[in-house]
Design a protein around this motif. Sequence first.
Motif, mmCIF file in Angstrom:
data_model
loop_
_atom_site.group_PDB
_atom_site.id
_atom_site.type_symbol
_atom_site.label_atom_id
_atom_site.label_comp_id
_atom_site.label_asym_id
_atom_site.label_seq_id
_atom_site.Cartn_x
_atom_site.Cartn_y
_atom_site.Cartn_z
ATOM 1 N N THR A 1 35.232 -9.311 71.977
ATOM 2 C CA THR A 1 36.107 -8.168 72.275
ATOM 3 C C THR A 1 35.377 -6.837 72.150
ATOM 4 N N ARG A 2 34.184 -6.846 71.570
ATOM 5 C CA ARG A 2 33.408 -5.608 71.408
ATOM 6 C C ARG A 2 32.053 -5.692 72.090
ATOM 7 N N CYS A 3 31.785 -6.796 72.778
ATOM 8 C CA CYS A 3 30.461 -7.058 73.328
ATOM 9 C C CYS A 3 30.395 -6.676 74.808
ATOM 10 N N PRO A 4 29.422 -5.867 75.215
ATOM 11 C CA PRO A 4 29.325 -5.478 76.631
ATOM 12 C C PRO A 4 28.853 -6.610 77.534
ATOM 13 N N ARG A 5 28.367 -7.712 76.972
ATOM 14 C CA ARG A 5 27.852 -8.822 77.784
ATOM 15 C C ARG A 5 28.807 -10.011 77.823
ATOM 16 N N ALA A 6 30.001 -9.849 77.293
ATOM 17 C CA ALA A 6 30.944 -10.976 77.223
ATOM 18 C C ALA A 6 31.359 -11.446 78.613
ATOM 19 N N THR A 7 31.441 -12.763 78.766
ATOM 20 C CA THR A 7 31.882 -13.369 80.015
ATOM 21 C C THR A 7 33.027 -14.335 79.713
ATOM 22 N N GLU A 8 33.477 -15.041 80.728
ATOM 23 C CA GLU A 8 34.622 -15.935 80.562
ATOM 24 C C GLU A 8 34.357 -17.015 79.514
ATOM 25 N N VAL A 9 33.146 -17.565 79.510
ATOM 26 C CA VAL A 9 32.837 -18.633 78.563
ATOM 27 C C VAL A 9 32.924 -18.152 77.112
ATOM 28 N N CYS A 10 32.694 -16.868 76.897
ATOM 29 C CA CYS A 10 32.761 -16.314 75.542
ATOM 30 C C CYS A 10 34.177 -16.363 74.991
ATOM 31 N N GLY A 11 35.172 -16.350 75.869
ATOM 32 C CA GLY A 11 36.554 -16.406 75.423
ATOM 33 C C GLY A 11 37.087 -17.809 75.223
ATOM 34 N N THR A 12 36.390 -18.805 75.775
ATOM 35 C CA THR A 12 36.888 -20.177 75.702
ATOM 36 C C THR A 12 36.087 -21.074 74.765
ATOM 37 N N ASP A 13 34.776 -20.839 74.667
ATOM 38 C CA ASP A 13 33.900 -21.710 73.875
ATOM 39 C C ASP A 13 33.290 -20.945 72.708
ATOM 40 N N GLU A 14 33.403 -21.532 71.527
ATOM 41 C CA GLU A 14 32.779 -20.904 70.356
ATOM 42 C C GLU A 14 31.291 -21.224 70.328
ATOM 43 N N PRO A 15 30.417 -20.220 70.263
ATOM 44 C CA PRO A 15 28.979 -20.493 70.250
ATOM 45 C C PRO A 15 28.540 -21.093 68.919
ATOM 46 N N VAL A 16 27.559 -21.980 68.969
ATOM 47 C CA VAL A 16 26.972 -22.556 67.762
ATOM 48 C C VAL A 16 25.552 -22.012 67.610
ATOM 49 N N LEU A 17 25.023 -22.146 66.415
ATOM 50 C CA LEU A 17 23.673 -21.650 66.157
ATOM 51 C C LEU A 17 22.643 -22.484 66.923
ATOM 52 N N VAL A 18 21.797 -21.795 67.660
ATOM 53 C CA VAL A 18 20.740 -22.420 68.449
ATOM 54 C C VAL A 18 19.407 -21.789 68.042
ATOM 55 N N GLU A 19 18.372 -22.606 67.926
ATOM 56 C CA GLU A 19 17.053 -22.103 67.541
ATOM 57 C C GLU A 19 16.351 -21.557 68.787
ATOM 58 N N VAL A 20 16.242 -20.221 68.880
ATOM 59 C CA VAL A 20 15.637 -19.594 70.054
ATOM 60 C C VAL A 20 14.135 -19.404 69.878
ATOM 61 N N GLN A 21 13.695 -19.314 68.629
ATOM 62 C CA GLN A 21 12.285 -19.290 68.280
ATOM 63 C C GLN A 21 12.156 -20.062 66.974
ATOM 64 N N ALA A 22 10.944 -20.282 66.507
ATOM 65 C CA ALA A 22 10.754 -21.024 65.264
ATOM 66 C C ALA A 22 11.489 -20.345 64.119
#
Length: 325
Positions: free
Chosen positions: A294-315
């Motif tokens: 609700t405060r993110c300028p990059r939010a899309t439809e998936v952001c409202g339906t799916d809760e993100p989980v922690l993903v390892e983007v670098q070590a």
Amino acid sequence: MAGTGSGHLREGSLLQVDELVVEFPARRKQVVHAVSGVSFDLVKGETLGIVGESGCGKTTTGRAVMRLEPVASGTVRLNGVDLTALDGEGLRQARRAMQMIFQDPVSSLNPSRRVRDIVREGVDIWGSERPNVDDWVAEVLDSVGLGDEGVLDRRPHEFSGGQCQRINIARALVMEPDVLILDEPVSALDVSVQAQILNLLEGLKTKFGLTMMFISHDLAVVKNISDRVMVMYLGKVCEIANTDDLYADPTHPYSRALLASIPGHTLDLPPANELISGELPSPLDPPTGCRFRTRCPRATEVCGTDEPVLVEVQADHWVACHHPE
């Protein structure tokens, strides 16, 4: 590499918090979702900084680890022992290994008691393997910069705020804890005194081999003392990384907004008001999907339906975001 909500927990951690949930009842049968599935760990000798806006759940997390707040679900393991499965005398015994330092240094001390009684109270209750408790108390007070003659017989009102916080630190250290939880320990102090206390904690960490959880809203303060940093938003973990990695390359939009708000920062970031907008939603009714959407300028439809989980983007750099930077 994808991971689950607690996939970033490390083997052999001294403290391991897994899917911690803390909720409080409110009026009209509502529930305050203070902490929602938070997972993190601490290895021996490490300092974990926990940051976020007021209301993000960082203090409640610290208090729940100490079992000062009721845990709805999840586990808190210290030295392999699940504290959430204990109560009564079992919990009381296990909790000896953790000590907490609070935000207000003056109100944390009993105004009617002398320093010697305040600092040694825990040892008097639990006992100590040290042959001379008085010498140990004097040694710890000297370690926090209060070794002057006459300190032991003075009362809290005779000390400044910074000196009172040193007394609180000494009271915690005499118990020789495995984990030290510090809840905004310098936010009530003058800036010059803040630096003194932070430098003191760095020295004590080396001398006593401390393992610390450092809770603060001030990212500049956290950077100076933490080995790793966990960013929280509305009861959820947004990002966990080594301090240098997080401050050099913040990946979650909320982390970027927080770092952009630090005066004098040197990161190549847009102004904070372009990275975040609006007010923190109510924990009584948090947004679906990603709570930051609700405060993110990059939010899309998936952001409202799916809760993100922690993903390892670098070590060892974990982010819970559908659109990481």
